[in-house]
Design a protein around this motif. Structure first.
Motif, PDB file in Angstrom:
ATOM      1  N   UNK A  68      91.450 -27.389  15.062  1.00 15.25           N
ATOM      2  CA  UNK A  68      91.723 -28.447  16.030  1.00 15.25           C
ATOM      3  C   UNK A  68      91.447 -29.789  15.362  1.00 15.25           C
ATOM      4  N   UNK A  69      92.320 -30.771  15.589  1.00 21.56           N
ATOM      5  CA  UNK A  69      92.106 -32.093  15.018  1.00 21.56           C
ATOM      6  C   UNK A  69      92.243 -33.160  16.091  1.00 21.56           C
ATOM      7  N   UNK A  70      91.581 -34.273  15.863  1.00 26.55           N
ATOM      8  CA  UNK A  70      91.742 -35.457  16.702  1.00 26.55           C
ATOM      9  C   UNK A  70      92.604 -36.432  15.911  1.00 26.55           C
ATOM     10  N   UNK A  71      93.794 -36.731  16.421  1.00 29.09           N
ATOM     11  CA  UNK A  71      94.739 -37.558  15.674  1.00 29.09           C
ATOM     12  C   UNK A  71      95.445 -38.519  16.616  1.00 29.09           C
ATOM     13  N   UNK A  72      96.180 -39.472  16.034  1.00 22.18           N
ATOM     14  CA  UNK A  72      96.953 -40.426  16.823  1.00 22.18           C
ATOM     15  C   UNK A  72      98.179 -39.750  17.429  1.00 22.18           C
ATOM     16  N   UNK A  73      98.489 -40.101  18.660  1.00 22.13           N
ATOM     17  CA  UNK A  73      99.746 -39.669  19.262  1.00 22.13           C
ATOM     18  C   UNK A  73     100.906 -40.307  18.523  1.00 22.13           C
ATOM     19  N   UNK A 108     106.343 -43.423  14.982  1.00 23.20           N
ATOM     20  CA  UNK A 108     105.217 -44.313  14.725  1.00 23.20           C
ATOM     21  C   UNK A 108     103.972 -43.806  15.441  1.00 23.20           C
ATOM     22  N   UNK A 109     102.807 -44.317  15.024  1.00 25.30           N
ATOM     23  CA  UNK A 109     101.528 -43.956  15.624  1.00 25.30           C
ATOM     24  C   UNK A 109     101.253 -44.847  16.836  1.00 25.30           C
ATOM     25  N   UNK A 110     100.820 -44.238  17.931  1.00 23.63           N
ATOM     26  CA  UNK A 110     100.414 -44.995  19.101  1.00 23.63           C
ATOM     27  C   UNK A 110      98.910 -45.248  19.039  1.00 23.63           C
ATOM     28  N   UNK A 111      98.472 -46.243  19.764  1.00 30.10           N
ATOM     29  CA  UNK A 111      97.037 -46.552  19.812  1.00 30.10           C
ATOM     30  C   UNK A 111      96.373 -45.670  20.861  1.00 30.10           C
ATOM     31  N   UNK A 112      96.518 -44.350  20.663  1.00 26.93           N
ATOM     32  CA  UNK A 112      95.976 -43.372  21.600  1.00 26.93           C
ATOM     33  C   UNK A 112      95.733 -42.064  20.867  1.00 26.93           C
ATOM     34  N   UNK A 113      94.589 -41.461  21.088  1.00 27.62           N
ATOM     35  CA  UNK A 113      94.218 -40.231  20.392  1.00 27.62           C
ATOM     36  C   UNK A 113      94.515 -39.002  21.249  1.00 27.62           C
ATOM     37  N   UNK A 114      94.617 -37.859  20.585  1.00 28.58           N
ATOM     38  CA  UNK A 114      94.820 -36.599  21.288  1.00 28.58           C
ATOM     39  C   UNK A 114      94.239 -35.464  20.444  1.00 28.58           C
ATOM     40  N   UNK A 144      88.614 -34.847   8.046  1.00 28.82           N
ATOM     41  CA  UNK A 144      87.278 -34.469   7.599  1.00 28.82           C
ATOM     42  C   UNK A 144      86.668 -33.525   8.618  1.00 28.82           C
ATOM     43  N   UNK A 145      86.253 -32.354   8.125  1.00 28.78           N
ATOM     44  CA  UNK A 145      85.672 -31.359   9.026  1.00 28.78           C
ATOM     45  C   UNK A 145      84.365 -31.890   9.621  1.00 28.78           C
ATOM     46  N   UNK A 146      84.230 -31.716  10.942  1.00 26.40           N
ATOM     47  CA  UNK A 146      83.044 -32.188  11.638  1.00 26.40           C
ATOM     48  C   UNK A 146      83.184 -33.589  12.203  1.00 26.40           C
ATOM     49  N   UNK A 147      84.212 -34.333  11.746  1.00 24.73           N
ATOM     50  CA  UNK A 147      84.462 -35.682  12.256  1.00 24.73           C
ATOM     51  C   UNK A 147      85.780 -35.748  13.026  1.00 24.73           C
ATOM     52  N   UNK A 148      86.852 -35.257  12.394  1.00 26.43           N
ATOM     53  CA  UNK A 148      88.162 -35.254  13.056  1.00 26.43           C
ATOM     54  C   UNK A 148      88.825 -33.882  13.011  1.00 26.43           C
ATOM     55  N   UNK A 188      86.179 -30.808  19.554  1.00 22.55           N
ATOM     56  CA  UNK A 188      87.255 -31.781  19.379  1.00 22.55           C
ATOM     57  C   UNK A 188      87.414 -32.647  20.617  1.00 22.55           C
ATOM     58  N   UNK A 189      87.377 -32.019  21.802  1.00 24.92           N
ATOM     59  CA  UNK A 189      87.501 -32.753  23.056  1.00 24.92           C
ATOM     60  C   UNK A 189      86.314 -33.709  23.257  1.00 24.92           C
ATOM     61  N   UNK A 190      85.144 -33.250  22.819  1.00 23.28           N
ATOM     62  CA  UNK A 190      83.952 -34.102  22.935  1.00 23.28           C
ATOM     63  C   UNK A 190      84.099 -35.346  22.063  1.00 23.28           C
ATOM     64  N   UNK A 191      84.632 -35.163  20.856  1.00 21.62           N
ATOM     65  CA  UNK A 191      84.854 -36.304  19.962  1.00 21.62           C
ATOM     66  C   UNK A 191      85.895 -37.254  20.525  1.00 21.62           C
ATOM     67  N   UNK A 192      86.933 -36.675  21.151  1.00 21.70           N
ATOM     68  CA  UNK A 192      87.996 -37.495  21.741  1.00 21.70           C
ATOM     69  C   UNK A 192      87.475 -38.374  22.870  1.00 21.70           C
ATOM     70  N   UNK A 193      86.567 -37.814  23.669  1.00 18.64           N
ATOM     71  CA  UNK A 193      86.060 -38.547  24.834  1.00 18.64           C
ATOM     72  C   UNK A 193      84.845 -39.411  24.528  1.00 18.64           C
ATOM     73  N   UNK A 194      84.313 -39.336  23.305  1.00 22.02           N
ATOM     74  CA  UNK A 194      83.130 -40.126  22.947  1.00 22.02           C
ATOM     75  C   UNK A 194      83.479 -41.615  22.941  1.00 22.02           C
ATOM     76  N   UNK A 195      82.580 -42.481  23.424  1.00 23.99           N
ATOM     77  CA  UNK A 195      82.857 -43.924  23.427  1.00 23.99           C
ATOM     78  C   UNK A 195      82.970 -44.468  22.008  1.00 23.99           C
ATOM     79  N   UNK A 196      83.863 -45.429  21.831  1.00 24.14           N
ATOM     80  CA  UNK A 196      84.045 -46.025  20.505  1.00 24.14           C
ATOM     81  C   UNK A 196      82.857 -46.900  20.159  1.00 24.14           C
ATOM     82  N   UNK A 197      82.499 -46.868  18.879  1.00 26.18           N
ATOM     83  CA  UNK A 197      81.355 -47.647  18.421  1.00 26.18           C
ATOM     84  C   UNK A 197      81.702 -49.137  18.426  1.00 26.18           C
TER      85      UNK A 197
END
Length: 221
Positions: free
Chosen positions: A136-141, A151-157, A200-204, A212-221
């Motif tokens: 599972x990866x967290x990437x740009x839509x 093109x890449x949207x400013x939204x993750x999935x 990178x495994x463990x990050x994205x 993966x869902x937890x990383x997606x919903x985490x607030x941006x730093x």
């Protein structure tokens, strides 16, 4: 590197056109792709109470409801909803196995059959992190513009993809090359965009969907 994508096109009832494109999966060898196509083909036949009969009448040679397999392709013919059985059936589902050529850059790849005995590979609900597996990866839509450019949207999935290769810098730092598919375009003209990228495994990249869902919903730093 050559991979095999199983594409399925089904009819939209409202327009009676074969326009609903779906990538069932990508496999490393043709035989695995064929089995994937065959399994979905049989499910569609069972759902419609049809048989694998070449969709042709032995007596007359005319098309009849049923399915047909031929090499890397398959199709199913049936009547439209509300159509008279005195008319000719139409193709309602079709399949094709398409080769996908992937340009894999030279890197120190981690082959599951040649893993150092002291190296502990990550494991999770999808199994072990290794080429040929899934992740599972967290990437740009992605989206496609009027000129046909993706093109890449400013939204993750969160996406599930196929692991092409794994590179490790330290025993706990893994970079994963993943092949992914995203649907782009509107529902009436949908296309599937296939691409590869590094994560990178463990990050994205994760072996557990919940992480993966937890990383997606985490607030941006």
């Amino acid at each position: 590197m050559k991979l095999y994508a199983v594409e399925k096109v089904s009819m939209r009832e409202h327009s009676r056109e074969l326009s609903n494109l779906e990538t069932l999966g990508i496999r490393h060898v043709f035989s695995d792709a064929y089995q994937l196509m065959l399994g979905d083909y049989q499910k569609e036949l069972n759902k419609r109470l049809l048989e694998d009969n070449d969709a042709v009448s032995v007596a007359t040679g005319d098309n009849i409801p049923g399915g047909a397999l031929s090499g890397n392709e398959a199709y199913i013919m049936d009547f439209w909803k509300g159509q008279s059985t005195m008319e000719k059936p139409h193709t309602v589902v079709s399949y094709k196995i398409n080769p996908v050529i992937v340009d894999v850059p030279e890197m120190e790849s981690l082959n599951a059959s040649r893993v150092d005995n002291h190296l502990l590979l990550p494991t999770g609900e999808l199994g072990t992190l290794a080429p040929g597996g899934a992740v599972y990866v967290v990437d740009d839509l992605r989206e496609i513009n009027a000129r046909g450019r993706v093109y890449r949207k400013n939204q993750k999935c969160v996406l599930k993809g196929d692991v092409i290769s794994v590179k490790y810098e330290t025993p706990s730092n893994f970079l994963v090359e993943v092949m992914l598919t995203q649907a782009v375009g509107d529902i009436f003209d949908q296309q599937h965009y296939i691409y590869t990228d590094m994560f990178k495994y463990g990050e994205t990249a994760f072996l557990d969907e919940a992480l993966a869902e937890q990383t997606l919903s985490a607030p941006k730093a």
